[in-house]
Design a protein around this motif. Sequence first.
Motif, PDB file in Angstrom:
ATOM      1  N   SER A 119      -1.848   4.569  -5.213  1.00 17.62           N
ATOM      2  CA  SER A 119      -2.565   4.759  -3.619  1.00 17.62           C
ATOM      3  C   SER A 119      -2.290   5.934  -2.947  1.00 17.62           C
ATOM      4  O   SER A 119      -2.959   6.583  -2.524  1.00 17.62           O
ATOM      5  CB  SER A 119      -2.079   3.548  -2.600  1.00 17.62           C
ATOM      6  OG  SER A 119      -0.657   3.887  -2.354  1.00 17.62           O
ATOM      7  N   GLN A 126      -7.053   3.580  -7.894  1.00 18.44           N
ATOM      8  CA  GLN A 126      -6.896   2.244  -7.993  1.00 18.44           C
ATOM      9  C   GLN A 126      -6.771   1.592  -9.230  1.00 18.44           C
ATOM     10  O   GLN A 126      -7.134   2.193 -10.082  1.00 18.44           O
ATOM     11  CB  GLN A 126      -7.963   1.318  -7.243  1.00 18.44           C
ATOM     12  CG  GLN A 126      -8.247   1.552  -5.663  1.00 18.44           C
ATOM     13  CD  GLN A 126      -9.435   0.962  -5.110  1.00 18.44           C
ATOM     14  OE1 GLN A 126     -10.042   0.298  -6.084  1.00 18.44           O
ATOM     15  NE2 GLN A 126      -9.489   0.678  -3.839  1.00 18.44           N
ATOM     16  N   ARG A 170       0.866  -1.396  -0.038  1.00 17.37           N
ATOM     17  CA  ARG A 170      -0.052   0.028  -0.034  1.00 17.37           C
ATOM     18  C   ARG A 170       0.928   1.291   0.033  1.00 17.37           C
ATOM     19  O   ARG A 170       0.393   2.174  -0.690  1.00 17.37           O
ATOM     20  CB  ARG A 170      -0.743  -0.017   1.142  1.00 17.37           C
ATOM     21  CG  ARG A 170      -2.235  -0.971   0.987  1.00 17.37           C
ATOM     22  CD  ARG A 170      -3.084  -0.662   2.339  1.00 17.37           C
ATOM     23  NE  ARG A 170      -3.154  -1.887   2.785  1.00 17.37           N
ATOM     24  CZ  ARG A 170      -3.185  -2.322   3.870  1.00 17.37           C
ATOM     25  NH1 ARG A 170      -2.947  -1.301   4.933  1.00 17.37           N
ATOM     26  NH2 ARG A 170      -3.351  -3.619   4.347  1.00 17.37           N
TER      27      ARG A 170
END
Length: 90
Positions: free
Chosen positions: A38, A43, A32
């Motif tokens: 991110s 996405q 992440r």
Amino acid sequence: MNRRRLTLVGVALAALVATAGVAAAAPSDNARESSPASEAGQQGPPGELPGPVPEFVSDIHDLVSDFLNEALDGSLGDSLSDLATDFSGA
């Protein structure tokens, strides 16, 4: 005794499978943090999409479609060969 042992093994296997499924579904913290998408609140796959295909690719698709629809005069091989000759500049 056998019934108790089989029940215990079944419960242990169910717990193991459930734990593995949760671990596989959760992305790691490193994934992440290192993803540029991110950081931008987006996405999807990292990087940019490739550019458009050259025009001759569309011409090839049109020839194949015409062949499949029986709208092509002559053979598909000859038509593709002619197209390749036109593309190569020979």
